[in-house]
Design a protein around this motif. Structure first.
Motif, PDB file in Angstrom:
ATOM      1  N   SER A 214       0.587  -1.366  -0.226  1.00  0.00           N
ATOM      2  CA  SER A 214       0.188  -0.515  -0.393  1.00  0.00           C
ATOM      3  C   SER A 214       0.995   1.017   0.139  1.00  0.00           C
ATOM      4  O   SER A 214       1.916   1.186   0.365  1.00  0.00           O
ATOM      5  N   GLU A 215       0.416   2.511  -0.202  1.00  0.00           N
ATOM      6  CA  GLU A 215       1.447   3.169  -0.587  1.00  0.00           C
ATOM      7  C   GLU A 215       1.525   4.269   1.355  1.00  0.00           C
ATOM      8  O   GLU A 215       2.854   4.530   1.450  1.00  0.00           O
ATOM      9  N   ARG A 216       0.611   3.136   2.222  1.00  0.00           N
ATOM     10  CA  ARG A 216       0.774   3.732   3.198  1.00  0.00           C
ATOM     11  C   ARG A 216       2.420   3.225   4.073  1.00  0.00           C
ATOM     12  O   ARG A 216       3.083   3.503   4.545  1.00  0.00           O
ATOM     13  N   VAL A 217       2.542   1.861   3.417  1.00  0.00           N
ATOM     14  CA  VAL A 217       4.006   1.213   3.876  1.00  0.00           C
ATOM     15  C   VAL A 217       5.032   1.242   2.864  1.00  0.00           C
ATOM     16  O   VAL A 217       5.764   1.752   3.498  1.00  0.00           O
ATOM     17  N   ALA A 218       3.996   1.919   1.495  1.00  0.00           N
ATOM     18  CA  ALA A 218       5.980   2.726   0.710  1.00  0.00           C
ATOM     19  C   ALA A 218       5.640   4.559   1.319  1.00  0.00           C
ATOM     20  O   ALA A 218       6.982   4.285   1.253  1.00  0.00           O
ATOM     21  N   GLU A 219       5.198   5.006   2.045  1.00  0.00           N
ATOM     22  CA  GLU A 219       5.507   5.990   2.389  1.00  0.00           C
ATOM     23  C   GLU A 219       6.562   5.983   4.134  1.00  0.00           C
ATOM     24  O   GLU A 219       7.867   6.491   4.108  1.00  0.00           O
ATOM     25  N   GLN A 220       6.761   4.407   4.453  1.00  0.00           N
ATOM     26  CA  GLN A 220       7.478   4.515   5.540  1.00  0.00           C
ATOM     27  C   GLN A 220       8.317   3.624   5.174  1.00  0.00           C
ATOM     28  O   GLN A 220       9.092   4.464   5.694  1.00  0.00           O
ATOM     29  N   ALA A 221       8.146   3.122   4.431  1.00  0.00           N
ATOM     30  CA  ALA A 221       9.566   3.028   3.558  1.00  0.00           C
ATOM     31  C   ALA A 221      10.787   3.850   2.951  1.00  0.00           C
ATOM     32  O   ALA A 221      12.140   4.113   3.400  1.00  0.00           O
ATOM     33  N   ARG A 222       9.802   4.585   1.980  1.00  0.00           N
ATOM     34  CA  ARG A 222      10.936   6.372   1.749  1.00  0.00           C
ATOM     35  C   ARG A 222      11.369   6.688   3.136  1.00  0.00           C
ATOM     36  O   ARG A 222      12.596   7.234   3.559  1.00  0.00           O
ATOM     37  N   SER A 223      10.484   6.597   4.190  1.00  0.00           N
ATOM     38  CA  SER A 223      11.170   7.181   5.514  1.00  0.00           C
ATOM     39  C   SER A 223      12.173   6.158   6.385  1.00  0.00           C
ATOM     40  O   SER A 223      12.918   7.029   7.021  1.00  0.00           O
ATOM     41  N   HIS A 224      12.587   5.194   5.762  1.00  0.00           N
ATOM     42  CA  HIS A 224      13.021   4.365   5.940  1.00  0.00           C
ATOM     43  C   HIS A 224      14.533   4.687   5.422  1.00  0.00           C
ATOM     44  O   HIS A 224      15.836   3.905   5.616  1.00  0.00           O
ATOM     45  N   ASN A 225      14.592   5.157   4.923  1.00  0.00           N
ATOM     46  CA  ASN A 225      15.143   5.227   3.185  1.00  0.00           C
ATOM     47  C   ASN A 225      15.846   4.514   2.970  1.00  0.00           C
ATOM     48  O   ASN A 225      16.782   4.567   1.820  1.00  0.00           O
ATOM     49  N   TRP A 226      14.746   4.326   2.063  1.00  0.00           N
ATOM     50  CA  TRP A 226      14.584   2.553   1.315  1.00  0.00           C
ATOM     51  C   TRP A 226      14.596   3.694   0.009  1.00  0.00           C
ATOM     52  O   TRP A 226      13.591   4.227  -0.312  1.00  0.00           O
ATOM     53  N   LYS A 227      15.427   3.172  -1.654  1.00  0.00           N
ATOM     54  CA  LYS A 227      15.693   4.261  -2.293  1.00  0.00           C
ATOM     55  C   LYS A 227      14.691   3.625  -3.390  1.00  0.00           C
ATOM     56  O   LYS A 227      14.394   4.906  -4.558  1.00  0.00           O
ATOM     57  N   ARG A 228      14.601   2.772  -3.008  1.00  0.00           N
ATOM     58  CA  ARG A 228      13.806   2.240  -4.454  1.00  0.00           C
ATOM     59  C   ARG A 228      12.417   1.622  -4.824  1.00  0.00           C
ATOM     60  O   ARG A 228      12.298   0.579  -4.201  1.00  0.00           O
ATOM     61  N   VAL A 229      11.261   2.508  -3.813  1.00  0.00           N
ATOM     62  CA  VAL A 229      10.125   1.607  -3.162  1.00  0.00           C
ATOM     63  C   VAL A 229       8.720   1.607  -4.312  1.00  0.00           C
ATOM     64  O   VAL A 229       8.849   2.369  -5.303  1.00  0.00           O
ATOM     65  N   ILE A 230       8.106   0.468  -4.461  1.00  0.00           N
ATOM     66  CA  ILE A 230       7.249   0.257  -5.474  1.00  0.00           C
ATOM     67  C   ILE A 230       5.893  -0.363  -4.738  1.00  0.00           C
ATOM     68  O   ILE A 230       6.289  -0.943  -4.222  1.00  0.00           O
ATOM     69  N   CYS A 231       4.473   0.584  -4.531  1.00  0.00           N
ATOM     70  CA  CYS A 231       3.782   0.174  -4.502  1.00  0.00           C
ATOM     71  C   CYS A 231       2.821  -0.861  -5.328  1.00  0.00           C
ATOM     72  O   CYS A 231       3.080  -1.011  -6.941  1.00  0.00           O
ATOM     73  N   ALA A 232       2.685  -2.106  -4.486  1.00  0.00           N
ATOM     74  CA  ALA A 232       2.379  -3.290  -5.221  1.00  0.00           C
ATOM     75  C   ALA A 232       0.450  -3.130  -5.542  1.00  0.00           C
ATOM     76  O   ALA A 232      -0.155  -3.405  -5.944  1.00  0.00           O
ATOM     77  N   GLN A 233      -0.273  -2.126  -4.674  1.00  0.00           N
ATOM     78  CA  GLN A 233      -1.441  -1.969  -4.189  1.00  0.00           C
ATOM     79  C   GLN A 233      -2.120  -3.080  -4.122  1.00  0.00           C
ATOM     80  O   GLN A 233      -3.534  -3.780  -4.837  1.00  0.00           O
ATOM     81  N   GLY A 234      -1.763  -4.451  -3.442  1.00  0.00           N
ATOM     82  CA  GLY A 234      -2.585  -5.156  -2.525  1.00  0.00           C
ATOM     83  C   GLY A 234      -1.392  -5.643  -2.341  1.00  0.00           C
ATOM     84  O   GLY A 234      -0.799  -5.783  -2.755  1.00  0.00           O
ATOM     85  N   ALA A 235      -1.599  -7.090  -0.811  1.00  0.00           N
ATOM     86  CA  ALA A 235      -0.832  -7.907  -0.503  1.00  0.00           C
ATOM     87  C   ALA A 235      -0.999  -8.751  -0.791  1.00  0.00           C
ATOM     88  O   ALA A 235       0.382  -9.644  -0.556  1.00  0.00           O
ATOM     89  N   ASP A 236      -1.144  -9.848  -1.684  1.00  0.00           N
ATOM     90  CA  ASP A 236      -1.885 -11.203  -2.376  1.00  0.00           C
ATOM     91  C   ASP A 236      -1.080 -11.269  -3.676  1.00  0.00           C
ATOM     92  O   ASP A 236       0.146 -10.381  -3.602  1.00  0.00           O
ATOM     93  N   ASP A 237      -0.039 -12.552  -3.670  1.00  0.00           N
ATOM     94  CA  ASP A 237       0.743 -13.013  -4.104  1.00  0.00           C
ATOM     95  C   ASP A 237       0.090 -12.023  -5.866  1.00  0.00           C
ATOM     96  O   ASP A 237       1.641 -11.981  -6.716  1.00  0.00           O
ATOM     97  N   ASP A 238      -1.155 -11.978  -6.383  1.00  0.00           N
ATOM     98  CA  ASP A 238      -0.854 -11.521  -7.908  1.00  0.00           C
ATOM     99  C   ASP A 238      -1.107 -10.204  -7.480  1.00  0.00           C
ATOM    100  O   ASP A 238       0.098  -9.732  -9.262  1.00  0.00           O
ATOM    101  N   SER A 239      -1.027  -9.898  -6.509  1.00  0.00           N
ATOM    102  CA  SER A 239      -0.263  -8.142  -7.130  1.00  0.00           C
ATOM    103  C   SER A 239       1.749  -7.578  -6.818  1.00  0.00           C
ATOM    104  O   SER A 239       1.620  -7.037  -7.427  1.00  0.00           O
TER     105      SER A 239
END
Length: 250
Positions: A214-239
């Motif tokens: 999700s975008e919420r977790v993506a923003e969390q990752a960016r705040s932890h200085n992960w450089k290449r963050v991609i939102c999958a728009q879902g937590a399931d394997d297919d997404s």
């Protein structure tokens, strides 16, 4: 996905299922769970949970927040209700959670968007007034769902089935860890645990593409200085598979 190395950080048993799915499509799965699920299983805890579930027919909505909540909750419900009570709207947050419920014969549906925030947008405030809602979850999870529903006038109870614990790894685990092409982190809490381990043992991993649900977790990752963050728009394997293919141009 042929030959792509994916670091999978789901808790078990979902981690093994995801690794098998990746292997079936030609990817190389690297297993490193970043959460451990500890079910509530003491005699006192089980009696308390059964006591709550004996009143299941009093609720208009039952919401499961994760696949673990679905798996453990369905088992307990089956112990108390050989036939499901009628008149309940069963909801799973996320496609994977809902699929797990359906496989266990609970007729749940997913909200559009597959996140807590999207569920709240989908549930119209006027519909929730005076409705009784049971949230099936782990201990210590985010309070936003219960708080927001109560603000809309719903009467909310919570059925807490498990604890989430950070796994303990030694330095040798990371010394021999194969470098992946992408990293899958499927929740905010597992991301926090992963970040601590990476910063301690493998700081260069922060330059690897990190997929979030999700975008919420993506923003969390960016705040932890992960450089290449991609939102999958879902937590399931297919997404996650679709987002990985898009990132890799496949």
């Amino acid at each position: 996905m042929q030959g792509i190395k994916v670091l999978v950080t789901r808790p078990e048993p979902e981690n093994s299922d995801t690794c098998q799915r990746l292997s079936s499509i030609g990817a190389s799965a690297i297993s490193l769970p970043m959460l451990q699920i500890k079910p509530c299983n003491s005699e006192h805890e089980i009696k308390k949970l059964h006591s709550q579930l004996f009143n299941l027919d009093a609720y208009q909505y039952v919401i499961f927040v994760s696949k673990n909540a679905a798996r453990l909750g369905a088992d307990l419900i089956d112990e108390c209700w050989p036939m499901l009570p009628v008149g309940i709207q069963w909801l799973g947050i996320g496609k994977g959670t809902t699929q797990q419920l359906n496989a266990l014969h609970i007729p749940a549906i997913s909200n559009p968007g597959h996140t807590t925030e999207m569920l709240l947008n989908w549930l119209k405030p006027v519909k929730m007034r005076e409705q009784k809602v049971l949230i099936v979850r782990g201990k210590g999870g985010r309070p936003v769902l219960a708080t927001s529903l109560e603000e809309r006038g719903a009467k909310v109870d919570q059925l807490e089935l498990y604890e989430r614990i950070a796994p303990i790894y030694d330095a040798q685990t990371f010394f021999f860890l194969e470098q992946p092409d992408v990293i899958w982190s499927t929740s905010g809490e597992s991301l926090d645990n992963l970040t601590k381990q990476v910063e301690k043992h493998l700081p260069d991993f922060k330059n690897i593409a990190l997929l979030t649900p999700s975008e919420r977790v993506a923003e969390q990752a960016r705040s932890h200085n992960w450089k290449r963050v991609i939102c999958a728009q879902g937590a399931d394997d297919d997404s996650f598979i679709a987002a990985t293919k898009q990132h890799l141009g496949r």
